[in-house]
Design a protein around this motif. Structure first.
Motif, short mmCIF file in Angstrom:
data_model
loop_
_atom_site.label_atom_id
_atom_site.label_comp_id
_atom_site.label_asym_id
_atom_site.label_seq_id
_atom_site.Cartn_x
_atom_site.Cartn_y
_atom_site.Cartn_z
N ILE A 27 0.85 -1.21 0.00
CA ILE A 27 0.00 0.00 0.00
C ILE A 27 0.89 1.25 0.00
N LEU A 28 1.90 1.27 0.87
CA LEU A 28 2.77 2.46 0.96
C LEU A 28 3.49 2.71 -0.35
N GLU A 29 3.99 1.64 -0.96
CA GLU A 29 4.73 1.80 -2.22
C GLU A 29 3.82 2.31 -3.33
N THR A 30 2.59 1.78 -3.39
CA THR A 30 1.65 2.22 -4.44
C THR A 30 1.26 3.67 -4.23
N ARG A 31 1.02 4.06 -2.98
CA ARG A 31 0.70 5.47 -2.71
C ARG A 31 1.82 6.36 -3.22
N LYS A 32 3.06 5.94 -2.97
CA LYS A 32 4.21 6.74 -3.42
C LYS A 32 4.27 6.79 -4.95
N ASN A 33 4.06 5.66 -5.58
CA ASN A 33 4.19 5.59 -7.04
C ASN A 33 3.09 6.33 -7.79
N LEU A 34 1.95 6.54 -7.13
CA LEU A 34 0.87 7.26 -7.81
C LEU A 34 1.18 8.76 -7.94
N THR A 35 2.10 9.26 -7.14
CA THR A 35 2.55 10.65 -7.28
C THR A 35 3.58 10.71 -8.41
N THR A 36 3.40 11.68 -9.33
CA THR A 36 4.27 11.72 -10.52
C THR A 36 5.30 12.85 -10.48
N THR A 37 5.32 13.67 -9.41
CA THR A 37 6.22 14.82 -9.38
C THR A 37 6.58 15.14 -7.94
N ASN A 38 7.69 15.88 -7.75
CA ASN A 38 7.96 16.37 -6.38
C ASN A 38 7.57 17.84 -6.23
N LYS A 39 6.88 18.38 -7.27
CA LYS A 39 6.40 19.78 -7.16
C LYS A 39 5.12 19.81 -6.34
N GLU A 40 4.81 21.03 -5.85
CA GLU A 40 3.56 21.20 -5.08
C GLU A 40 2.36 21.27 -6.03
N ALA A 41 1.23 20.79 -5.57
CA ALA A 41 0.02 20.89 -6.40
C ALA A 41 -0.46 22.34 -6.44
N ASP A 42 -0.88 22.79 -7.64
CA ASP A 42 -1.48 24.14 -7.69
C ASP A 42 -3.01 24.08 -7.63
N LEU A 43 -3.56 22.88 -7.84
CA LEU A 43 -5.01 22.68 -7.64
C LEU A 43 -5.19 21.37 -6.88
N ILE A 44 -5.84 21.46 -5.73
CA ILE A 44 -6.26 20.23 -5.03
C ILE A 44 -7.67 19.93 -5.53
N CYS A 45 -7.87 18.75 -6.07
CA CYS A 45 -9.19 18.44 -6.64
C CYS A 45 -9.71 17.14 -6.03
N LEU A 46 -10.69 17.28 -5.17
CA LEU A 46 -11.28 16.13 -4.47
C LEU A 46 -12.62 15.79 -5.13
N GLY A 47 -13.12 14.60 -4.82
CA GLY A 47 -14.42 14.23 -5.36
C GLY A 47 -14.32 13.39 -6.61
N CYS A 48 -13.52 12.35 -6.57
CA CYS A 48 -13.45 11.36 -7.65
C CYS A 48 -13.52 9.98 -7.00
N PRO A 49 -14.66 9.29 -7.13
CA PRO A 49 -15.95 9.73 -7.67
C PRO A 49 -16.54 10.91 -6.88
N HIS A 50 -17.53 11.55 -7.49
CA HIS A 50 -18.13 12.76 -6.91
C HIS A 50 -18.35 12.63 -5.41
N ALA A 51 -18.04 13.72 -4.70
CA ALA A 51 -18.04 13.70 -3.24
C ALA A 51 -19.44 13.51 -2.67
N SER A 52 -19.48 12.78 -1.56
CA SER A 52 -20.72 12.64 -0.77
C SER A 52 -20.79 13.82 0.21
N LEU A 53 -21.95 13.99 0.83
CA LEU A 53 -22.11 15.06 1.82
C LEU A 53 -21.14 14.86 2.99
N GLU A 54 -20.94 13.58 3.39
CA GLU A 54 -20.02 13.31 4.52
C GLU A 54 -18.59 13.72 4.16
#
Ligand code: F3S
Length: 395
Positions: free
Chosen positions: A272-299
């Motif tokens: 799990i830790l290795e996959t989390r690391k590998n899903l990141t493709t850059t060491n730059k900071e994000a300029d847009l944080i985009c949540l809701g994939c799939p679309h966010a629930s109220l919770e």
């Protein structure tokens, strides 16, 4: 494939041109996949909505189809996300020409009788089939959720197949509509507790291993519905999983499958830790944080509002959801709390089907493995993968 007299008349154009074209699609699918007959459905969910993916040709096809007022949806039917916030595209900087075309596409679907509830989580906003209902859904993450968590029955339909099914009210009977095709192929033992973005990482690894087979998870801790939608989206994007079972959780899990499954896989904390690391493709900071994939629930929106309350967010923050969930978030005060901190709730669209590559963003922060998988390939942008608490930075 056996057709009733009425279905044959539909094929012959006796019920209008749109129904004839829809029957052509359903009969062709049925013949390709060896269906015995068409089966009645209670619900459809139609993809092929974003102007980014279907373009001018798709818009013209839909406008043509919508001219025949006899050919409209006959069952509860909703739309997948388009490429813009349909009402507030100018506020968030979506391109004008794109947004106008996008609204024309959604309006054409509306004339075809598809409810303009544009979301990949229709099960949160009224398109909720029952256990064992036959349905025709096309958004892959929604297919995984509705097959697995609700126990309704759908194949992974393409947009045209789901639209045709919505209009005719039937779909070819094959694949995941048949109980004998819903038993587990793989046993997945997860030997570590999971939370947040771990579920996306798990789905990503397992999808890569099982392809389109059916995994049966044995988990250490109990996932909630948000975890299950994250897991299913990842399974459906790195593989082509349409159905999974979770022991003691999902309605069709059967311990007998454990003896019949032909493959086994163990997932460790290190995986799990290795996959989390590998899903990141850059060491730059994000300029847009985009949540809701799939679309966010109220919770999920509530949780973000608690994290950002009284603070100032450093980067841009979008939470993507349906207009219906946002209405509840407005009423609960979550939207105001998030906007006061500098974030926004963006309706209808998402980070993958919107033209974000044309909107000046370079690095997108996501807590969804599906988004981490598709943003680089479909938008050409880098991603940072992590939990909400890790992604959102404050002044
Ligand atoms: Fe939905 Fe877009 Fe993700 S359609 S599942 S938010 S890629």
């Amino acid at each position: 494939m056996h057709l009733t007299k009425k279905e044959e008349a539909m094929c012959n154009g006796e019920y209008g041109e749109t129904i004839r074209k829809s029957m052509d699609i359903l009969v062709a699918l049925g013949d390709i996949y060896g269906a015995s007959e068409l089966v009645d459905i209670t619900s459809a969910q139609v993809s092929g909505v974003s102007y980014k993916t279907i373009g001018q040709a798709g818009l013209e096809y839909l406008e043509d189809l919508a001219k025949d007022d006899k050919g409209v949806a006959t069952v509860t039917s909703t739309l997948n996300p388009p490429g813009t916030d349909l009402d507030n595209w100018d506020k968030f900087g979506f391109p004008e020409e794109f947004s106008i075309k996008q609204n024309q596409i959604v309006d054409a679907y509306g004339r075809l009788g598809i409810t303009k509830t544009c979301t990949c989580t229709p099960y949160l906003v009224g398109n909720v089939p029952r256990f064992k209902d036959h349905i025709s859904w096309s958004e892959s993450s929604a297919v995984a959720f509705v097959n697995s968590v609700i126990g309704a029955r759908t194949n992974r339909e393409g947009g045209p197949g789901a639209l045709a099914a919505a209009i005719v009210g039937k779909t070819p009977l094959y694949g995941f509509h048949l109980p004998e095709n819903r038993t587990a192929d793989w046993i997945i033992n997860v030997d570590t507790p999971l939370s947040g973005a771990d579920f996306g990482a798990l789905g990503y690894i397992v999808g890569q291993n099982v392809g389109g087979d059916i995994p049966y998870f044995v988990l250490e801790n109990t996932p909630d519905n948000n975890d299950l939608k994250t897991l299913g989206a990842a399974l459906a994007s790195s593989g082509s999983v349409a159905l999974y079972h979770v022991e003691d959780i999902t309605p069709e899990f059967d311990v007998a499958d454990k003896n019949n499954a032909f493959e086994k896989l163990t997932i460790t904390k290190e995986d799990i830790l290795e996959t989390r690391k590998n899903l990141t493709t850059t060491n730059k900071e994000a300029d847009l944080i985009c949540l809701g994939c799939p679309h966010a629930s109220l919770e999920e929106i509530k949780k973000v509002s608690e994290i950002v309350k009284g603070k100032t967010i450093k980067n841009k923050l979008w939470i993507c959801t349906s207009i219906s969930v946002k209405a509840s978030a407005d009423r609960m005060g979550y939207t105001k709390t998030i906007e006061d901190a500098g974030g926004n709730i963006v309706c209808d669209t998402c980070m993958v089907v919107a033209p974000i590559e044309d909107m000046g963003f370079k690095v997108i922060g996501v807590n969804s493995a599906k988004a981490a998988n598709y943003v680089p390939s479909m938008c050409g942008l880098d991603v940072v993968y992590g939990d909400v608490e890790e992604l959102i930075q404050f002044e």
